[in-house]
Design an enzyme around this catalytic site. Structure first.
Site, PDB file in Angstrom:
ATOM      1  N   ARG A   1       6.754  16.199 -94.089  1.00 55.09           N
ATOM      2  CA  ARG A   1       6.284  16.590 -95.417  1.00 55.09           C
ATOM      3  C   ARG A   1       5.680  15.412 -96.169  1.00 55.09           C
ATOM      4  O   ARG A   1       4.969  15.601 -97.158  1.00 55.09           O
ATOM      5  CB  ARG A   1       7.444  17.172 -96.229  1.00 55.09           C
ATOM      6  CG  ARG A   1       8.008  18.444 -95.656  1.00 55.09           C
ATOM      7  CD  ARG A   1       9.258  18.872 -96.386  1.00 55.09           C
ATOM      8  NE  ARG A   1       8.990  19.255 -97.748  1.00 55.09           N
ATOM      9  CZ  ARG A   1       8.672  20.486 -98.136  1.00 55.09           C
ATOM     10  NH1 ARG A   1       8.593  21.445 -97.250  1.00 55.09           N
ATOM     11  NH2 ARG A   1       8.432  20.752 -99.395  1.00 55.09           N
TER      12      ARG A   1
ATOM     13  N   CYS B   1       8.400  15.514-100.827  1.00 56.42           N
ATOM     14  CA  CYS B   1       9.851  15.477-100.976  1.00 56.42           C
ATOM     15  C   CYS B   1      10.560  16.521-100.108  1.00 56.42           C
ATOM     16  O   CYS B   1      10.273  17.708-100.198  1.00 56.42           O
ATOM     17  CB  CYS B   1      10.286  15.699-102.414  1.00 56.42           C
ATOM     18  SG  CYS B   1       9.780  14.398-103.516  1.00 56.42           S
TER      19      CYS B   1
ATOM     20  N   ASN C   1      13.098  17.704-106.150  1.00 58.50           N
ATOM     21  CA  ASN C   1      11.693  17.756-105.751  1.00 58.50           C
ATOM     22  C   ASN C   1      10.942  18.336-106.935  1.00 58.50           C
ATOM     23  O   ASN C   1      11.389  19.306-107.531  1.00 58.50           O
ATOM     24  CB  ASN C   1      11.548  18.658-104.519  1.00 58.50           C
ATOM     25  CG  ASN C   1      10.100  18.862-104.111  1.00 58.50           C
ATOM     26  OD1 ASN C   1       9.214  18.131-104.557  1.00 58.50           O
ATOM     27  ND2 ASN C   1       9.862  19.848-103.259  1.00 58.50           N
ATOM     28  N   GLY C   2       9.789  17.747-107.268  1.00 55.25           N
ATOM     29  CA  GLY C   2       8.984  18.277-108.354  1.00 55.25           C
ATOM     30  C   GLY C   2       8.776  17.235-109.433  1.00 55.25           C
ATOM     31  O   GLY C   2       9.051  16.049-109.229  1.00 55.25           O
TER      32      GLY C   2
ATOM     33  N   GLU D   1      -8.215  11.175 -93.487  1.00 52.62           N
ATOM     34  CA  GLU D   1      -6.768  11.332 -93.633  1.00 52.62           C
ATOM     35  C   GLU D   1      -5.971  10.438 -92.700  1.00 52.62           C
ATOM     36  O   GLU D   1      -4.985   9.846 -93.110  1.00 52.62           O
ATOM     37  CB  GLU D   1      -6.360  12.785 -93.311  1.00 52.62           C
ATOM     38  CG  GLU D   1      -6.703  13.787 -94.347  1.00 52.62           C
ATOM     39  CD  GLU D   1      -6.193  15.150 -93.943  1.00 52.62           C
ATOM     40  OE1 GLU D   1      -6.695  15.718 -92.955  1.00 52.62           O
ATOM     41  OE2 GLU D   1      -5.294  15.666 -94.616  1.00 52.62           O
TER      42      GLU D   1
ATOM     43  N   TRP E   1       8.777  11.413-102.094  1.00 47.61           N
ATOM     44  CA  TRP E   1       7.356  11.040-102.185  1.00 47.61           C
ATOM     45  C   TRP E   1       7.137  10.641-103.630  1.00 47.61           C
ATOM     46  O   TRP E   1       7.238  11.466-104.536  1.00 47.61           O
ATOM     47  CB  TRP E   1       6.495  12.238-101.798  1.00 47.61           C
ATOM     48  CG  TRP E   1       5.055  11.916-101.583  1.00 47.61           C
ATOM     49  CD1 TRP E   1       4.457  11.443-100.441  1.00 47.61           C
ATOM     50  CD2 TRP E   1       3.990  12.075-102.535  1.00 47.61           C
ATOM     51  NE1 TRP E   1       3.117  11.303-100.636  1.00 47.61           N
ATOM     52  CE2 TRP E   1       2.799  11.672-101.904  1.00 47.61           C
ATOM     53  CE3 TRP E   1       3.932  12.511-103.859  1.00 47.61           C
ATOM     54  CZ2 TRP E   1       1.554  11.689-102.537  1.00 47.61           C
ATOM     55  CZ3 TRP E   1       2.704  12.524-104.504  1.00 47.61           C
ATOM     56  CH2 TRP E   1       1.532  12.114-103.837  1.00 47.61           C
TER      57      TRP E   1
ATOM     58  N   LYS F   1     -10.598  14.925 -91.636  1.00 46.73           N
ATOM     59  CA  LYS F   1      -9.620  14.490 -90.620  1.00 46.73           C
ATOM     60  C   LYS F   1      -9.685  12.976 -90.450  1.00 46.73           C
ATOM     61  O   LYS F   1      -8.663  12.301 -90.365  1.00 46.73           O
ATOM     62  CB  LYS F   1      -9.873  15.166 -89.259  1.00 46.73           C
ATOM     63  CG  LYS F   1      -9.624  16.650 -89.201  1.00 46.73           C
ATOM     64  CD  LYS F   1      -8.152  17.046 -89.282  1.00 46.73           C
ATOM     65  CE  LYS F   1      -7.678  17.285 -90.671  1.00 46.73           C
ATOM     66  NZ  LYS F   1      -7.601  18.575 -91.228  1.00 46.73           N
TER      67      LYS F   1
ATOM     68  N   GLU G   1     -14.701  19.334 -92.758  1.00 44.02           N
ATOM     69  CA  GLU G   1     -13.352  19.286 -92.178  1.00 44.02           C
ATOM     70  C   GLU G   1     -13.255  18.111 -91.195  1.00 44.02           C
ATOM     71  O   GLU G   1     -12.245  17.408 -91.157  1.00 44.02           O
ATOM     72  CB  GLU G   1     -13.028  20.623 -91.507  1.00 44.02           C
ATOM     73  CG  GLU G   1     -11.735  20.685 -90.711  1.00 44.02           C
ATOM     74  CD  GLU G   1     -10.462  20.449 -91.530  1.00 44.02           C
ATOM     75  OE1 GLU G   1     -10.527  20.345 -92.761  1.00 44.02           O
ATOM     76  OE2 GLU G   1      -9.393  20.339 -90.903  1.00 44.02           O
TER      77      GLU G   1
ATOM     78  N   LYS H   1       2.681  16.546 -96.589  1.00 44.13           N
ATOM     79  CA  LYS H   1       2.282  17.773 -95.906  1.00 44.13           C
ATOM     80  C   LYS H   1       2.144  18.924 -96.874  1.00 44.13           C
ATOM     81  O   LYS H   1       1.245  19.737 -96.782  1.00 44.13           O
ATOM     82  CB  LYS H   1       3.339  18.098 -94.836  1.00 44.13           C
ATOM     83  CG  LYS H   1       3.048  19.356 -94.045  1.00 44.13           C
ATOM     84  CD  LYS H   1       1.856  19.156 -93.137  1.00 44.13           C
ATOM     85  CE  LYS H   1       1.488  20.399 -92.375  1.00 44.13           C
ATOM     86  NZ  LYS H   1       0.092  20.304 -91.883  1.00 44.13           N
TER      87      LYS H   1
ATOM     88  N   HIS I   1     -32.262  15.098 -99.902  1.00 42.24           N
ATOM     89  CA  HIS I   1     -32.099  15.071-101.362  1.00 42.24           C
ATOM     90  C   HIS I   1     -31.174  13.953-101.802  1.00 42.24           C
ATOM     91  O   HIS I   1     -30.670  13.979-102.927  1.00 42.24           O
ATOM     92  CB  HIS I   1     -31.577  16.435-101.838  1.00 42.24           C
ATOM     93  CG  HIS I   1     -32.496  17.562-101.486  1.00 42.24           C
ATOM     94  ND1 HIS I   1     -33.683  17.775-102.124  1.00 42.24           N
ATOM     95  CD2 HIS I   1     -32.420  18.490-100.508  1.00 42.24           C
ATOM     96  CE1 HIS I   1     -34.293  18.821-101.577  1.00 42.24           C
ATOM     97  NE2 HIS I   1     -33.537  19.259-100.583  1.00 42.24           N
TER      98      HIS I   1
END
Ligand code: F6R
Length: 614
Positions: free
Chosen positions: A27, A2, A101-102, A491, A75, A488, A484, A609, A507
């Site tokens: 964001r 948001c 926002n929230g 995402e 969002w 990527k 990482e 974001k 294993h």
């Protein structure tokens, strides 16, 4: 998550607001809207989807001229991404427009209370409930700031609220609890926003807001009070990011630009922190040496990429300081009753400085008496403000949702912190610290050499585009680097990718290796590292099962050639620092593959974001 903007001043509010929303796009959002006050009325437009949809709506039905307004990129949390659920929301009488926002945790209770009073809702959002409460309070008090304070006292959860009153075209009123909000102080105009990107083209002067504060802006004043209405002091600061840093500068994606900015970002993060005399100067760590010497445990906390940076840091910090170091996902930390006390140093890693899980985790650690050091990229954000000390990474604004330069600079900051602690505790001497610092100082040109090989990695991305699953393997610090790399790809390419510790392969994970499956393997430096040969054996194991092996190995390491379908060469560095180089080709690979798939690399689906809710 948001984006919020509020504006009052001489310019056409709708233009300032929509432009600000565009700068907050990174964001993450799935609908957008704007409201202005004009002739005693609120007028608004809002649309599901990208800002282009809002642009089209504004072109078809322009808003009236106005110099005050609010805007929002949403969002979705309560209710799907529809036009009706998009913000702004209006009070039942249409007098107040509100963006938020929230998450308001007690919204169901409040909604039931209002419904019983006959209020009808046109959306499924918690925000519309807050708007209704605000309208009701304003009708009683006639003062938007007072009404805002009254409403805040009834809300539970995390929120930034920004509102305008149709009957007062001079002021925007906002409140914040556990959710970001900054004030932009202009010349005859003022701004409110989730972050400075929204107004940086208008002003570089800003004011941080604390928790549980209400702010009222007019064109030439900023007043801040607590929720009880008592005036509170403010902390102005200058934003040293320049506007061009937030432009694409000819790149197709912010993410690609940010990958290529990494040599500079790393150099900037090192700047001024080492004099060359063997002494590290981290003046920012305002925790006394005696206290640092008493630290008997370090806990590193972060989410996603920041967590992987923390995993790398654990190897380095333990190795250099000999203090036990744990790494914990922030979202898990406070719910497991962790053992933390006054001798524990908690290191919170966060690019945005606003991640709700990380924020709650440091509050929990602080309540147990722990000292907090934040590693953060965003000046004025909440996590550094609530920490005892902060080590800023100087990556500049990171706009692409997938973190790249944020990660590399977090690694650098972690190395600096580890060396500093070793220096303070007297377990590393000047020459040893100097040797690592020299190696770090040599990193920017080495990262540049990896970037110079981008075309080769892009070619690989096009060859491997049609595979369903991707595996990334590494040992020691190569393990978080592998994780990482996999993150990527998940995402931005929306592909199934897994990172494993190469030693774990037998294993279990080796069972998933199918003929033709791409397996990326990060090989530790040859000769100087005992794990090198073990990783080479792991390459042979997956190769024997038909995997296509893409091997990241240092220059001159010919021992891997026989088992690699493709070798990506990395400049020579010591093992602990290798992730700074090894992750770069993996970032380039993901970026190119996602581009070739036609994905929105900078704003991947479902992601935000800055994750400002738990
Ligand atoms: C990955 C990514 C996220 C963030 C995570 C923490 O590319 O961007 O995993 O790393 O949400 O964010 P910050 O560092 O802002 O706390």
């Amino acid at each position: 998550m948001c984006g919020i903007i509020g504006y009052v001043g001489p310019q056409q509010a709708v233009n300032v607001i929509v432009e600000g929303l565009r700068r907050l796009e990174y964001r993450g959002y799935d609908s957008a809207g704007v409201a202005v006050g004009a002739d005693g009325r609120i007028e608004w437009r809002k649309k599901a989807g990208k800002i282009a949809n809002l642009d089209a709506e504004l072109a078809a039905r322009p808003l009236p001229a106005s110099t005050i307004g609010i805007g929002h990129t949403r969002w979705a949390t309560h209710g799907g991404p529809t036009d009706a659920n998009a913000h702004p929301h209006l009070s039942a009488d249409g007098r107040v427009a509100l963006v938020h926002n929230g998450i308001i945790e007690n919204f169901a209770l409040l909604r039931a209370e209002l419904t019983a009073e006959g209020v009808a809702f046109s959306s499924e959002t918690d925000t519309e409930v807050a708007a209704a409460l605000l309208g009701r309070a304003l009708a009683r008090t006639g003062d938007l700031a007072g009404a805002m304070r009254r409403v805040c006292s009834r809300l539970e959860g995390a929120f930034t609220l920004v509102a305008i009153d149709a009957q007062d075209p001079t002021r925007v009123v906002a409140a914040r609890r556990n959710s970001p909000l900054v004030v932009g102080v202009g010349d005859g105009e003022n701004f409110l926003a989730s972050d400075v990107a929204a107004f940086i083209e208008h002003t570089r002067e800003a004011i941080e807001l604390g928790q549980d504060q209400v702010v009222v802006i007019t064109a030439d004043s900023v007043e801040v009070t607590d929720f009880a209405g008592r005036p509170v002091g403010t902390k102005p600061y200058h934003i040293d990011w320049d506007t061009t840093a937030a432009e694409k500068a000819g790149y197709d994606w912010f993410m690609r630009k940010e990958i290529f900015e990494q040599p500079r970002a790393v150099a900037d993060t090192l700047l001024g922190r080492y004099s060359g005399s063997g002494e590290l100067a981290l003046d920012e760590i305002r925790i006394g040496p005696d206290e640092l010497r008493r630290v008997d445990k370090i806990i590193i906390i972060g989410c996603g990429t920041a967590y992987y940076a923390g995993m790398v840091a654990k190897y380095a910090i333990e190795h250099w300081t000999r203090i036990g170091c744990e790494v914990e996902l922030a979202s898990e930390f406070r719910y497991r009753d962790p053992i933390v006390d006054a001798n524990t140093l908690c290191v919170a890693i966060s690019q945005s400085g606003e991640t709700a899980d990380t924020l709650q985790a440091i509050r929990h650690a602080r309540d147990q008496g722990s000292r907090i050091v934040a590693i953060c990229n965003t000046n004025g954000s909440t996590i550094p403000r609530e920490s005892d000390a902060v080590l800023y990474t100087h990556a500049g604004p990171e706009i692409g949702v997938a973190s790249t330069k944020g990660f590399l600079t977090q690694l650098i900051a972690c190395y600096l912190l580890g060396l500093f602690l070793a220096q303070v505790r007297g377990v590393k001497f000047g020459d040893e610290i100097g040797a690592v610092m020299d190696e770090l100082a040599a990193m920017p040109p080495k990262i540049q050499r990896v970037l110079d090989g981008a075309d080769d990695v892009y070619g690989l991305a096009h060859q491997l585009i049609d595979q369903g699953d991707y595996v990334f393997l590494g040992r020691h610090v190569g393990y978080p680097a592998a994780m990482e790399g996999a993150l990527k790809l998940k995402e931005i390419a929306y592909l199934h990718a897994e990172g494993f510790a190469a030693g774990e392969l037998k294993h279990g994970p080796i069972a998933i290796i199918d003929p033709g499956m791409p397996v990326f393997v990060i090989v530790p430096p040859a000769g100087r590292d005992q794990l090198h040969d073990k990783v080479v054996s792991n390459i042979q194991e997956v190769r024997a099962r038909g995997a296509r092996t893409i091997v990241l190995a240092e220059e001159g390491d010919t021992g891997v050639d026989a088992y690699a379908e493709k070798v990506i060469r990395l400049p020579r560095v010591s093992t602990l620092l290798q992730p700074v180089l090894a992750v770069v080709p993996l970032q380039l690979f993901a970026c190119e593959l996602a581009t070739a798939l036609g994905n929105d690399v900078d704003q991947p689906r479902n992601l935000a974001k800055s994750v400002t809710v738990e």
